[in-house]
Design a protein around this motif. Structure first.
Motif, PDB file in Angstrom:
ATOM      1  N   VAL A 159      10.076   6.311  -8.224  1.00  0.00           N
ATOM      2  CA  VAL A 159       9.405   5.572  -9.313  1.00  0.00           C
ATOM      3  C   VAL A 159       9.817   4.108  -9.360  1.00  0.00           C
ATOM      4  CG1 VAL A 159       8.615   7.272 -11.004  1.00  0.00           C
ATOM      5  CG2 VAL A 159      11.031   6.713 -10.898  1.00  0.00           C
ATOM      6  N   SER A 160      11.103   3.835  -9.118  1.00  0.00           N
ATOM      7  CA  SER A 160      11.491   2.417  -9.168  1.00  0.00           C
ATOM      8  C   SER A 160      10.894   1.677  -7.973  1.00  0.00           C
ATOM      9  CB  SER A 160      13.002   2.233  -9.284  1.00  0.00           C
ATOM     10  OG  SER A 160      13.655   2.788  -8.181  1.00  0.00           O
ATOM     11  N   GLY A 161      10.727   2.381  -6.860  1.00  0.00           N
ATOM     12  CA  GLY A 161      10.076   1.773  -5.699  1.00  0.00           C
ATOM     13  C   GLY A 161       8.618   1.444  -5.981  1.00  0.00           C
ATOM     14  N   GLN A 162       7.978   2.334  -6.754  1.00  0.00           N
ATOM     15  CA  GLN A 162       6.569   2.059  -7.085  1.00  0.00           C
ATOM     16  C   GLN A 162       6.455   0.800  -7.950  1.00  0.00           C
ATOM     17  OE1 GLN A 162       5.433   5.882  -8.655  1.00  0.00           O
ATOM     18  NE2 GLN A 162       5.871   6.803  -6.670  1.00  0.00           N
ATOM     19  N   LEU A 163       7.431   0.635  -8.853  1.00  0.00           N
ATOM     20  CA  LEU A 163       7.422  -0.587  -9.661  1.00  0.00           C
ATOM     21  C   LEU A 163       7.695  -1.810  -8.767  1.00  0.00           C
ATOM     22  CD1 LEU A 163       7.279  -2.181 -12.260  1.00  0.00           C
ATOM     23  CD2 LEU A 163       9.641  -1.515 -12.778  1.00  0.00           C
ATOM     24  N   LEU A 164       8.634  -1.658  -7.845  1.00  0.00           N
ATOM     25  CA  LEU A 164       8.920  -2.772  -6.927  1.00  0.00           C
ATOM     26  C   LEU A 164       7.671  -3.138  -6.123  1.00  0.00           C
ATOM     27  CD1 LEU A 164      11.185  -4.668  -5.931  1.00  0.00           C
ATOM     28  CD2 LEU A 164      11.675  -2.995  -4.131  1.00  0.00           C
ATOM     29  N   ASP A 165       6.934  -2.130  -5.677  1.00  0.00           N
ATOM     30  CA  ASP A 165       5.687  -2.389  -4.943  1.00  0.00           C
ATOM     31  C   ASP A 165       4.701  -3.194  -5.812  1.00  0.00           C
ATOM     32  OD1 ASP A 165       6.477  -1.154  -2.620  1.00  0.00           O
ATOM     33  OD2 ASP A 165       5.485   0.754  -3.038  1.00  0.00           O
ATOM     34  N   ARG A 166       4.638  -2.836  -7.107  1.00  0.00           N
ATOM     35  CA  ARG A 166       3.706  -3.561  -7.993  1.00  0.00           C
ATOM     36  C   ARG A 166       4.171  -5.005  -8.195  1.00  0.00           C
ATOM     37  NH1 ARG A 166       3.761   1.332 -10.801  1.00  0.00           N
ATOM     38  NH2 ARG A 166       4.921   0.540 -12.588  1.00  0.00           N
ATOM     39  N   MET A 167       5.489  -5.177  -8.267  1.00  0.00           N
ATOM     40  CA  MET A 167       6.010  -6.541  -8.438  1.00  0.00           C
ATOM     41  C   MET A 167       5.691  -7.381  -7.197  1.00  0.00           C
ATOM     42  SD  MET A 167       9.548  -5.224 -10.157  1.00  0.00           S
ATOM     43  CE  MET A 167      10.532  -6.688 -10.290  1.00  0.00           C
ATOM     44  N   LEU A 168       5.829  -6.761  -6.032  1.00  0.00           N
ATOM     45  CA  LEU A 168       5.503  -7.473  -4.789  1.00  0.00           C
ATOM     46  C   LEU A 168       4.009  -7.779  -4.733  1.00  0.00           C
ATOM     47  CD1 LEU A 168       7.691  -5.588  -2.136  1.00  0.00           C
ATOM     48  CD2 LEU A 168       7.824  -8.019  -2.722  1.00  0.00           C
ATOM     49  N   ALA A 169       3.196  -6.774  -5.138  1.00  0.00           N
ATOM     50  CA  ALA A 169       1.739  -6.972  -5.097  1.00  0.00           C
ATOM     51  C   ALA A 169       1.340  -8.146  -5.993  1.00  0.00           C
ATOM     52  CB  ALA A 169       1.033  -5.694  -5.537  1.00  0.00           C
ATOM     53  N   ALA A 170       2.070  -8.315  -7.092  1.00  0.00           N
ATOM     54  CA  ALA A 170       1.739  -9.396  -8.029  1.00  0.00           C
ATOM     55  C   ALA A 170       1.917 -10.769  -7.387  1.00  0.00           C
ATOM     56  CB  ALA A 170       2.609  -9.282  -9.283  1.00  0.00           C
ATOM     57  N   ILE A 171       2.715 -10.847  -6.332  1.00  0.00           N
ATOM     58  CA  ILE A 171       2.840 -12.143  -5.645  1.00  0.00           C
ATOM     59  C   ILE A 171       2.192 -12.074  -4.248  1.00  0.00           C
ATOM     60  CG2 ILE A 171       4.868 -12.893  -6.950  1.00  0.00           C
ATOM     61  CD1 ILE A 171       6.489 -12.248  -4.272  1.00  0.00           C
ATOM     62  N   GLY A 172       1.314 -11.093  -4.095  1.00  0.00           N
ATOM     63  CA  GLY A 172       0.522 -11.031  -2.858  1.00  0.00           C
ATOM     64  C   GLY A 172       1.266 -10.462  -1.657  1.00  0.00           C
ATOM     65  N   ARG A 173       2.300  -9.673  -1.926  1.00  0.00           N
ATOM     66  CA  ARG A 173       3.064  -9.108  -0.797  1.00  0.00           C
ATOM     67  C   ARG A 173       3.040  -7.583  -0.844  1.00  0.00           C
ATOM     68  NH1 ARG A 173       6.011 -12.600   3.082  1.00  0.00           N
ATOM     69  NH2 ARG A 173       5.175 -14.579   2.425  1.00  0.00           N
ATOM     70  N   ASP A 174       3.246  -6.967   0.289  1.00  0.00           N
ATOM     71  CA  ASP A 174       3.416  -5.515   0.341  1.00  0.00           C
ATOM     72  C   ASP A 174       4.390  -5.204   1.465  1.00  0.00           C
ATOM     73  OD1 ASP A 174       2.075  -5.804   2.710  1.00  0.00           O
ATOM     74  OD2 ASP A 174       0.176  -4.993   1.964  1.00  0.00           O
ATOM     75  N   ARG A 175       4.473  -3.939   1.856  1.00  0.00           N
ATOM     76  CA  ARG A 175       5.470  -3.594   2.880  1.00  0.00           C
ATOM     77  C   ARG A 175       5.074  -4.078   4.279  1.00  0.00           C
ATOM     78  NH1 ARG A 175       9.206   1.072   0.719  1.00  0.00           N
ATOM     79  NH2 ARG A 175       8.814   0.706  -1.475  1.00  0.00           N
ATOM     80  N   GLY A 176       3.857  -4.565   4.392  1.00  0.00           N
ATOM     81  CA  GLY A 176       3.491  -5.192   5.669  1.00  0.00           C
ATOM     82  C   GLY A 176       3.923  -6.651   5.704  1.00  0.00           C
ATOM     83  N   SER A 177       4.279  -7.190   4.533  1.00  0.00           N
ATOM     84  CA  SER A 177       4.644  -8.613   4.501  1.00  0.00           C
ATOM     85  C   SER A 177       5.979  -8.810   3.766  1.00  0.00           C
ATOM     86  CB  SER A 177       3.532  -9.434   3.837  1.00  0.00           C
ATOM     87  OG  SER A 177       3.166  -8.847   2.599  1.00  0.00           O
ATOM     88  N   ALA A 178       6.796  -7.781   3.811  1.00  0.00           N
ATOM     89  CA  ALA A 178       8.166  -7.862   3.275  1.00  0.00           C
ATOM     90  C   ALA A 178       8.973  -6.766   3.960  1.00  0.00           C
ATOM     91  CB  ALA A 178       8.164  -7.643   1.761  1.00  0.00           C
ATOM     92  N   TYR A 179      10.296  -6.935   3.957  1.00  0.00           N
ATOM     93  CA  TYR A 179      11.162  -5.912   4.554  1.00  0.00           C
ATOM     94  C   TYR A 179      12.167  -5.479   3.489  1.00  0.00           C
ATOM     95  CZ  TYR A 179      14.347  -3.590   7.793  1.00  0.00           C
ATOM     96  OH  TYR A 179      15.120  -2.656   8.433  1.00  0.00           O
ATOM     97  N   ILE A 180      12.370  -4.165   3.356  1.00  0.00           N
ATOM     98  CA  ILE A 180      13.200  -3.634   2.262  1.00  0.00           C
ATOM     99  C   ILE A 180      14.308  -2.747   2.814  1.00  0.00           C
ATOM    100  CG2 ILE A 180      13.162  -2.325   0.102  1.00  0.00           C
ATOM    101  CD1 ILE A 180      10.205  -2.878  -0.135  1.00  0.00           C
ATOM    102  N   THR A 181      15.508  -2.967   2.310  1.00  0.00           N
ATOM    103  CA  THR A 181      16.615  -2.066   2.661  1.00  0.00           C
ATOM    104  C   THR A 181      17.581  -1.994   1.483  1.00  0.00           C
ATOM    105  OG1 THR A 181      18.277  -1.552   4.365  1.00  0.00           O
ATOM    106  CG2 THR A 181      18.007  -3.864   3.802  1.00  0.00           C
ATOM    107  N   ASN A 182      18.743  -1.399   1.715  1.00  0.00           N
ATOM    108  CA  ASN A 182      19.731  -1.212   0.647  1.00  0.00           C
ATOM    109  C   ASN A 182      21.125  -1.569   1.144  1.00  0.00           C
ATOM    110  OD1 ASN A 182      18.361   0.022  -1.693  1.00  0.00           O
ATOM    111  ND2 ASN A 182      17.833   1.636  -0.233  1.00  0.00           N
ATOM    112  N   ILE A 183      22.035  -1.771   0.214  1.00  0.00           N
ATOM    113  CA  ILE A 183      23.447  -1.986   0.574  1.00  0.00           C
ATOM    114  C   ILE A 183      23.979  -0.725   1.260  1.00  0.00           C
ATOM    115  CG2 ILE A 183      25.789  -2.291  -0.379  1.00  0.00           C
ATOM    116  CD1 ILE A 183      24.269  -4.833  -0.744  1.00  0.00           C
TER     117      ILE A 183
END
Ligand code: URA
Length: 293
Positions: A159-183
């Motif tokens: 669920v938090s990832g889905q929110l992150l996806d929406r935040m990215l979409a709001a600035i015109g980005r998605d997983r094809g135009s961003a890279y995501i990982t964790n500590i």
């Protein structure tokens, strides 16, 4: 005892056992980490089953990662027998050596998959390495996988990832135009907060991960990510919305790094979404103003 009494007793025992199990799962003890149960009320009892205990009680839940006011201190019960370290974790120097020796993301993933120095790997279902486009120039680093991420082997898919996806979409980005990982690449059992020792052990890997991706802009998602990668002690309330520089001798130049709230925190404190939106607008401006080549 009449047979109906015996049956009633059996049902009542079963309900009590199911209730005890449900209580443990609710408290975060949702992973079996040994073949044999350990009676921790028996003083001095130690068995090999205790050798892969996590560094803190799995009952300290990771309720929202790094939200303000969260107590992250490891809990300890006074009368618990000390866990027996049957196979001591290799020193952090090993992680440094291994991470320093890899030259590509594929090698880093393989090195992590083979690394036995972090007990989290024993309770995790999957290694959660990264997702998206490493060449996009934009890299986001969160804290650690949760249950959904652990199941799918991908970061930020719950669920938090889905929110992150929406935040990215709001600035015109998605997983094809961003890279995501964790500590951390493995889920802390029961979603508890990672310990400082686990973070320190995995730090060389995320540092190398950033070097190999060589992003133009970094987003530090949540306090654990911001504090760890910037080496600062301030809380996320003070850091969010600010641009820092992520410096590494292996990178040609410092990388602009924006600290922002973790989406898990935003889900619990929706009023803070306004601040997160400001952060993402600042990110958009930074990207549009031309990320350095
Ligand atoms: N929270 C994180 O920090 N990372 C994930 O991948 C999922 C939830």
């Amino acid at each position: 005892m009449a047979s109906s009494d015996t049956e009633r007793q059996r049902q009542s025992d079963r309900s009590a056992l199911m209730a005890a199990l449900a209580w443990q799962v609710a408290a975060g003890a949702d992973e079996a980490i040994g073949e044999t149960p350990v009676d921790r009320f028996v003083r001095g009892q130690t068995t090999a089953a205790t050798s892969v205990q996590p560094a803190v009680s799995p009952t300290a839940p990771r309720t929202g990662f790094d939200e303000p006011g969260r107590d992250s201190s490891p809990g300890s019960a006074p009368d618990m027998p000390a866990p027996v370290a049957v196979a001591p974790a290799p020193p952090a120097a090993d992680a440094h050596r291994i991470a320093g020796a890899v030259a590509t993301l594929a090698e880093l993933r393989a090195a992590l998959a083979a690394f036995e120095g972090c007990a989290l790997k024993q309770t995790a279902t999957n290694l959660v390495f990264g997702d998206g486009s490493p060449a996009s120039g934009l890299m986001l680093v969160g804290e650690a996988p949760g249950a959904d991420e652990d199941r799918q082997g991908l970061p930020f898919v719950g669920v938090s990832g889905q929110l992150l996806d929406r935040m990215l979409a709001a600035i015109g980005r998605d997983r094809g135009s961003a890279y995501i990982t964790n500590i951390l690449p493995w889920r802390p059992p029961g979603n508890r907060q990672p310990t400082p020792a686990e973070i320190a052990l995995c730090l060389p890997f995320i540092q190398r991960h950033i070097e190999l991706v060589a992003p133009k802009v970094l987003v530090l998602v949540g306090g654990t990510s911001a504090k760890t990668l910037l080496g600062r002690n301030e809380g996320i309330m003070r850091m969010r919305g600010r641009w820092f520089e992520y410096v590494s001798p292996a990178l040609p130049r410092p990388v602009p790094a924006l600290a922002t709230f973790h989406p898990a925190y935003l889900l619990r404190a929706p009023a803070q979404k306004r601040e997160a939106w400001r952060d993402f607008l600042s990110l958009k401006r930074k990207i549009e103003s031309g990320m350095p080549d």
